[in-house]
Design an enzyme around this catalytic site. Structure first.
Site, PDB file in Angstrom:
ATOM      1  N   GLY A   1       0.772  -1.236   0.000  1.00 41.51           N
ATOM      2  CA  GLY A   1       0.000   0.000   0.000  1.00 41.51           C
ATOM      3  C   GLY A   1       0.804   1.286   0.000  1.00 41.51           C
ATOM      4  CB  SER A   2       4.334   2.203  -0.622  1.00 44.42           C
ATOM      5  OG  SER A   2       4.633   1.922  -1.963  1.00 44.42           O
ATOM      6  CG  ASN A   3       2.179   3.272  -5.774  1.00 38.58           C
ATOM      7  OD1 ASN A   3       2.570   4.283  -6.353  1.00 38.58           O
ATOM      8  ND2 ASN A   3       2.820   2.110  -5.867  1.00 38.58           N
TER       9      ASN A   3
ATOM     10  CG  MET B   1      -0.981  -8.538  -6.174  1.00 37.93           C
ATOM     11  SD  MET B   1       0.186  -7.668  -7.244  1.00 37.93           S
ATOM     12  CE  MET B   1       1.099  -9.069  -7.898  1.00 37.93           C
TER      13      MET B   1
ATOM     14  CG  HIS C   1       3.429  -2.184 -15.180  1.00 39.23           C
ATOM     15  ND1 HIS C   1       3.145  -3.397 -14.600  1.00 39.23           N
ATOM     16  CD2 HIS C   1       4.485  -2.394 -16.003  1.00 39.23           C
ATOM     17  CE1 HIS C   1       3.988  -4.305 -15.060  1.00 39.23           C
ATOM     18  NE2 HIS C   1       4.809  -3.727 -15.915  1.00 39.23           N
TER      19      HIS C   1
ATOM     20  CG  ASN D   1      -2.242  -0.950 -12.961  1.00 39.93           C
ATOM     21  OD1 ASN D   1      -2.190  -1.082 -11.739  1.00 39.93           O
ATOM     22  ND2 ASN D   1      -1.489  -1.666 -13.788  1.00 39.93           N
TER      23      ASN D   1
HETATM   24  C1  GRF Z   1       4.149  -1.214  -7.224  1.00 41.33           C
HETATM   25  O1  GRF Z   1       5.457  -1.420  -7.680  1.00 41.33           O
HETATM   26  C2  GRF Z   1       3.201  -1.073  -8.383  1.00 41.33           C
HETATM   27  O2  GRF Z   1       3.768  -0.461  -9.497  1.00 41.33           O
HETATM   28  C3  GRF Z   1       2.870  -2.490  -8.712  1.00 41.33           C
HETATM   29  O3  GRF Z   1       2.780  -3.139  -7.469  1.00 41.33           O
HETATM   30  C4  GRF Z   1       3.584  -2.439  -6.512  1.00 41.33           C
HETATM   31  C5  GRF Z   1       2.693  -2.087  -5.372  1.00 41.33           C
HETATM   32  O4  GRF Z   1       3.364  -1.486  -4.310  1.00 41.33           O
HETATM   33  N1  GRF Z   1       1.658  -2.570  -9.509  1.00 41.33           N
HETATM   34  P1  GRF Z   1       2.543  -0.787  -3.150  1.00 41.33           P
HETATM   35  O5  GRF Z   1       1.562  -1.830  -2.606  1.00 41.33           O
HETATM   36  O6  GRF Z   1       1.837   0.397  -3.718  1.00 41.33           O
HETATM   37  O7  GRF Z   1       3.565  -0.416  -2.126  1.00 41.33           O
END
Ligand code: GRF
Length: 203
Positions: free
Chosen positions: A12-14, A91, A110, A108
């Protein structure tokens, strides 16, 4: 204001980065309406709870097939009047019931410069291929795997002694930056689709 729903399976860092930019006022037109996860133990769920955002864990095992799962998600999301769905480390492939209901309203992130290295372990794929430049892509979601119209990309160098971890960390910093930038552009109604090309209107 737009209502945002985030779908996340893991760390969940994004999502956290988006929340920080909502709180700082950078994403001043974005209201976080809902965080959905397909994984009960996802740290993203706890992050959402710490911000007081409504969460939903939807267990794929409770559904007969993938389309049924996505129909259920689409119904739940629609109840919240959601304008934009952001997949952030989600995922699962998003299927027709979601893509049709929210056409050009699902994004999304990526960790590669698409169309290179779609799918899993993109950073490792890039490293093993021997590219000199890597990066990340924010794109609209269609029914393919990482194939939708590209909104923003950012580039980082690949260093001689990079490991998968060091390259991933460098890319992740850019992910956190451009995902919010893309969401901001959407919230300001500045993204215009022409076929598979995304034009950014001047603010
Ligand atoms: C990120 O690298 C994103 O690009 C990919 O999965 C990862 C998720 O990381 N789709 P987070 O859960 O947001 O930390």
């Amino acid at each position: 204001m737009i209502n945002l729903c985030v779908l996340a399976s893991g760390r969940g860092s994004n999502f956290q980065a988006i929340m920080e930019r909502i709180q700082s006022g950078y994403l001043n037109l974005v209201r976080p309406a809902l965080l959905i996860s397909d994984t009960g133990a996802a740290p993203a769920l706890r992050i959402a709870q710490s911000y007081g955002i409504e969460t939903l864990f939807v267990d794929p095992k409770a559904f007969s097939d993938h389309d049924a799962y996505d129909s259920y998600l689409a119904d739940e999301i629609q109840k919240k009047d959601v304008d934009l769905i952001a997949l952030a480390g989600y995922m699962r492939i998003v299927r027709k019931p979601m893509v049709e209901r929210f056409e050009n309203r699902i994004m999304n992130i990526h960790p590669a410069l698409l169309p290179a290295f779609p799918g899993l372990n993109a950073q490792r794929q890039a490293l093993e291929y021997g590219v000199k430049l890597a990066g990340c892509t924010v794109h609209f979601v269609d029914e393919g795997m990482d194939t939708g119209p590209i909104i923003l990309q950012a580039v980082v160098p690949v260093l001689q002694d990079d490991t998968e971890q060091s390259l991933s960390a460098r890319i992740l910093m850019e992910e956190h930056r451009i995902y919010s930038e893309a969401i901001k552009l959407f919230s300001e109604n500045r993204l215009e689709l022409h076929g598979r090309k995304v034009r950014i209107k001047h603010g």
